[in-house]
Scaffold this motif. Structure first.
Motif, PDB file in Angstrom:
ATOM      1  N   CYS A  86       0.805  -1.167  -0.219  1.00  0.00           N
ATOM      2  CA  CYS A  86      -0.092  -0.095  -0.109  1.00  0.00           C
ATOM      3  C   CYS A  86       0.925   1.209   0.087  1.00  0.00           C
ATOM      4  O   CYS A  86       1.806   1.209   0.663  1.00  0.00           O
ATOM      5  CB  CYS A  86      -0.872   0.127   1.514  1.00  0.00           C
ATOM      6  N   ASP A  87       0.508   2.331  -0.819  1.00  0.00           N
ATOM      7  CA  ASP A  87       1.288   3.382  -0.828  1.00  0.00           C
ATOM      8  C   ASP A  87       1.393   4.150   0.450  1.00  0.00           C
ATOM      9  O   ASP A  87       2.206   5.005   0.442  1.00  0.00           O
ATOM     10  CB  ASP A  87       0.935   4.294  -1.907  1.00  0.00           C
ATOM     11  N   ARG A  88       0.512   3.968   1.376  1.00  0.00           N
ATOM     12  CA  ARG A  88       0.461   4.717   2.533  1.00  0.00           C
ATOM     13  C   ARG A  88       1.118   4.062   3.901  1.00  0.00           C
ATOM     14  O   ARG A  88       1.801   4.626   4.502  1.00  0.00           O
ATOM     15  CB  ARG A  88      -1.134   5.010   2.809  1.00  0.00           C
ATOM     16  N   LYS A  97      -3.933   1.402  -5.180  1.00  0.00           N
ATOM     17  CA  LYS A  97      -2.825   1.980  -4.556  1.00  0.00           C
ATOM     18  C   LYS A  97      -2.850   2.014  -2.968  1.00  0.00           C
ATOM     19  O   LYS A  97      -1.981   1.977  -2.279  1.00  0.00           O
ATOM     20  CB  LYS A  97      -2.627   3.497  -4.960  1.00  0.00           C
ATOM     21  N   LEU A  98      -4.059   1.840  -2.353  1.00  0.00           N
ATOM     22  CA  LEU A  98      -4.380   1.966  -0.935  1.00  0.00           C
ATOM     23  C   LEU A  98      -5.144   0.857  -0.458  1.00  0.00           C
ATOM     24  O   LEU A  98      -5.867   0.084  -1.175  1.00  0.00           O
ATOM     25  CB  LEU A  98      -5.013   3.264  -0.593  1.00  0.00           C
ATOM     26  N   CYS A  99      -4.757   0.145   0.600  1.00  0.00           N
ATOM     27  CA  CYS A  99      -5.292  -1.004   1.348  1.00  0.00           C
ATOM     28  C   CYS A  99      -6.781  -0.341   1.806  1.00  0.00           C
ATOM     29  O   CYS A  99      -7.198   0.706   1.989  1.00  0.00           O
ATOM     30  CB  CYS A  99      -4.654  -1.595   2.445  1.00  0.00           C
ATOM     31  N   ASP A 100      -7.729  -1.285   2.032  1.00  0.00           N
ATOM     32  CA  ASP A 100      -9.002  -0.883   2.698  1.00  0.00           C
ATOM     33  C   ASP A 100      -8.884  -0.074   3.930  1.00  0.00           C
ATOM     34  O   ASP A 100      -9.682   0.933   4.066  1.00  0.00           O
ATOM     35  CB  ASP A 100     -10.079  -2.268   2.882  1.00  0.00           C
ATOM     36  N   ASP A 101      -8.131  -0.346   4.630  1.00  0.00           N
ATOM     37  CA  ASP A 101      -8.163   0.423   6.125  1.00  0.00           C
ATOM     38  C   ASP A 101      -7.746   1.649   5.765  1.00  0.00           C
ATOM     39  O   ASP A 101      -8.254   2.854   6.365  1.00  0.00           O
ATOM     40  CB  ASP A 101      -6.943  -0.260   7.071  1.00  0.00           C
ATOM     41  N   LYS A 103      -7.992   3.559   2.854  1.00  0.00           N
ATOM     42  CA  LYS A 103      -9.347   4.000   2.013  1.00  0.00           C
ATOM     43  C   LYS A 103     -10.208   4.524   3.254  1.00  0.00           C
ATOM     44  O   LYS A 103     -10.746   5.872   2.992  1.00  0.00           O
ATOM     45  CB  LYS A 103      -9.700   3.131   1.093  1.00  0.00           C
ATOM     46  N   LYS A 104     -10.514   3.630   4.177  1.00  0.00           N
ATOM     47  CA  LYS A 104     -11.700   4.093   5.165  1.00  0.00           C
ATOM     48  C   LYS A 104     -11.058   5.295   6.011  1.00  0.00           C
ATOM     49  O   LYS A 104     -12.090   6.214   6.401  1.00  0.00           O
ATOM     50  CB  LYS A 104     -11.658   2.917   6.122  1.00  0.00           C
ATOM     51  N   ASP A 105     -10.065   5.175   6.555  1.00  0.00           N
ATOM     52  CA  ASP A 105      -9.190   6.191   6.969  1.00  0.00           C
ATOM     53  C   ASP A 105      -9.354   7.605   6.495  1.00  0.00           C
ATOM     54  O   ASP A 105      -9.837   8.464   7.082  1.00  0.00           O
ATOM     55  CB  ASP A 105      -7.830   6.121   7.707  1.00  0.00           C
ATOM     56  N   ILE A 106      -8.999   7.573   5.202  1.00  0.00           N
ATOM     57  CA  ILE A 106      -8.778   8.838   4.406  1.00  0.00           C
ATOM     58  C   ILE A 106     -10.348   9.294   4.273  1.00  0.00           C
ATOM     59  O   ILE A 106     -10.708  10.468   4.405  1.00  0.00           O
ATOM     60  CB  ILE A 106      -8.083   8.623   3.126  1.00  0.00           C
ATOM     61  N   ASN A 107     -11.334   8.271   4.014  1.00  0.00           N
ATOM     62  CA  ASN A 107     -12.555   8.688   3.790  1.00  0.00           C
ATOM     63  C   ASN A 107     -13.383   9.310   4.837  1.00  0.00           C
ATOM     64  O   ASN A 107     -14.143  10.323   5.013  1.00  0.00           O
ATOM     65  CB  ASN A 107     -13.645   7.596   3.160  1.00  0.00           C
ATOM     66  N   SER A 108     -13.074   8.818   5.970  1.00  0.00           N
ATOM     67  CA  SER A 108     -13.632   9.325   7.559  1.00  0.00           C
ATOM     68  C   SER A 108     -12.664  10.805   7.672  1.00  0.00           C
ATOM     69  O   SER A 108     -13.480  11.689   8.138  1.00  0.00           O
ATOM     70  CB  SER A 108     -13.251   8.257   8.599  1.00  0.00           C
ATOM     71  N   GLN A 109     -11.557  10.967   7.228  1.00  0.00           N
ATOM     72  CA  GLN A 109     -10.785  12.337   7.558  1.00  0.00           C
ATOM     73  C   GLN A 109     -11.647  13.189   6.515  1.00  0.00           C
ATOM     74  O   GLN A 109     -11.950  14.400   7.019  1.00  0.00           O
ATOM     75  CB  GLN A 109      -9.591  12.413   7.283  1.00  0.00           C
ATOM     76  N   ILE A 110     -11.901  12.840   5.316  1.00  0.00           N
ATOM     77  CA  ILE A 110     -12.506  14.100   4.344  1.00  0.00           C
ATOM     78  C   ILE A 110     -14.075  14.095   4.969  1.00  0.00           C
ATOM     79  O   ILE A 110     -14.256  15.303   4.850  1.00  0.00           O
ATOM     80  CB  ILE A 110     -12.771  13.238   3.173  1.00  0.00           C
ATOM     81  N   SER A 111     -14.984  12.895   5.454  1.00  0.00           N
ATOM     82  CA  SER A 111     -15.966  13.422   5.971  1.00  0.00           C
ATOM     83  C   SER A 111     -16.033  14.365   7.057  1.00  0.00           C
ATOM     84  O   SER A 111     -16.940  15.190   7.316  1.00  0.00           O
ATOM     85  CB  SER A 111     -16.728  12.127   6.313  1.00  0.00           C
TER      86      SER A 111
END
Length: 141
Positions: A86-88, A97-101, A103-111
């Motif tokens: 994973c790039d992160r 480029k990113l694992c599911d965890d 992706k979830k973390d970034i989406n929650s930060q965006i929310s």
């Protein structure tokens, strides 16, 4: 679009295009390495090999095997223990480029940022005063 650049592997000048990102000599070496890796993982006993086992069994660098996977030359769906980091966070993944965890973390930060922005807009509306034309007030006589 083609452009003149230095080879990432050896530094020799070459024309970089959408097909090749290394010089002709390094490209041939990569093709030989691909053949070696593909022959290794196609054997029934090696189909479940991990990345480290493929590196040890073929002598090909992990970086180059990851390049083959990312370019779609090796399909990880056929080889369950292969993947790339994973790039992160560096966890092994099979697509994207990113694992599911992550992706979830970034989406929650965006929310959270979206909610904060919405709150700020609501506060600005409360602080905004509008004058109404023609309204009679206590100063109009």
């Amino acid at each position: 679009m083609e452009q003149l650049t230095n080879c990432a592997n050896c530094g020799q000048l070459h024309i970089k295009n959408s097909v090749r990102d290394v010089c002709e000599t390094c490209y041939r070496q990569e093709e030989e390495a691909y053949t070696t890796v593909y022959k290794f993982i196609r054997q029934r006993v090696n189909r479940t090999a991990t990345m480290q086992q493929v590196v040890d069994g073929t002598g090909v660098e992990e970086k180059l095997i990851i390049k083959f996977i990312k370019k779609g030359r090796i399909h990880v769906s056929q080889f369950p223990n292969l993947g790339y980091p994973c790039d992160r966070c560096g966890a092994y993944i099979k697509t994207g480029k990113l694992c599911d965890d992550c992706k979830k973390d970034i989406n929650s930060q965006i929310s959270a940022l979206d909610r904060e922005e919405e709150r700020n807009r609501a506060e600005e509306k409360i602080k905004t005063y509008h004058a109404v034309k023609g309204a009679k007030g206590i100063w109009d006589k």
